[in-house]
Design an enzyme around this catalytic site. Sequence first.
Site, short mmCIF file in Angstrom:
data_model
loop_
_atom_site.label_atom_id
_atom_site.label_comp_id
_atom_site.label_asym_id
_atom_site.label_seq_id
_atom_site.Cartn_x
_atom_site.Cartn_y
_atom_site.Cartn_z
N HIS A 107 37.57 -6.03 32.21
CA HIS A 107 38.64 -6.62 33.09
C HIS A 107 38.80 -5.95 34.50
O HIS A 107 39.47 -6.29 35.52
CB HIS A 107 40.10 -6.56 32.38
CG HIS A 107 40.68 -5.28 32.37
ND1 HIS A 107 40.90 -4.63 31.35
CD2 HIS A 107 41.40 -4.82 33.29
CE1 HIS A 107 41.50 -3.62 31.49
NE2 HIS A 107 42.05 -3.69 32.75
N ASP A 123 36.01 -6.13 26.22
CA ASP A 123 36.65 -5.53 27.58
C ASP A 123 35.88 -4.27 27.78
O ASP A 123 36.38 -3.37 27.91
CB ASP A 123 37.94 -5.35 27.59
CG ASP A 123 38.74 -5.24 28.83
OD1 ASP A 123 37.96 -5.27 29.88
OD2 ASP A 123 39.88 -4.78 29.02
N SER A 144 42.75 2.09 33.69
CA SER A 144 41.91 1.08 33.19
C SER A 144 40.50 1.41 33.47
O SER A 144 40.01 1.54 34.40
CB SER A 144 41.95 -0.19 33.76
OG SER A 144 43.39 -0.94 33.43
#
Length: 258
Positions: A77, A115, A208
């Site tokens: 992502h 992901d 992230s």
Amino acid sequence: MKVFITILALAVASASAFDEKVFIKDLPKSSKIEGRVTNGYAAPEGKAPYTVGLGFSGGWWCGGSIIAHDWVLTAEHCIGDAASVTVYFGATWRTNAQFTHTVGNSNFIKHNNADIALIRIPHVDFWHMVNKVELPSYNDRYNNYNEWWAVACGWGGTYDGSPLPDWLQCADLQIVHNEECGWTYGSVGDNIICTRTVDGKSICGGDSGGPLVTHDGNKLVGVSNFVSSNGCQSGAPAGFQRVTYHLDWIRDHTGISY
């Protein structure tokens, strides 16, 4: 800042009783949560030489892990629709890297169903400020690491609505059983590894794609993915892609295996 929120539907009638999983990139300051390693500590220089900063052409920031001279592992992502990324190597101070490389999206390899993603980079030499982290070996592929301690590092903000900090932050986190993680989210797949959020210690948006590395053996076991929609400091577990689940995929694209 861009919003990247994906809510996973829970396959139970009482789904509303569970927290929602929020896949995090850069959330707006007016949102409920903001990216950070929360309640962590400033990393000493050279603490995590495998950690890289990723500045994407779309204007967002993520983390990643050096896994070989020419490969970085991060979250799918994070890549989104970016045309390119600048990789910051050895940057304890976020934008004051030992050096950088910029690569185009032809060097991005996204996983089709998880992901996690790879970035091919120019060859980098290793030293105490820039080095790889080892993946788990194939002998460890069925190790769930339950109750192991690990460290997560990144340059996410340090409180709700904060700007990204200049100094690399790390937090020591304990890995939990997926069953315990499911008490919050209702269901987590075998590809997920979760950590407890105790005393507000967690990862979030700006982190992230960053690493989760075991204290014992210094193995990369997780890639930062999601937190609860109630916030990073809500006490809900944080979620990572389980690296042992993806060893074949990583090997097939990079040739790396142990």
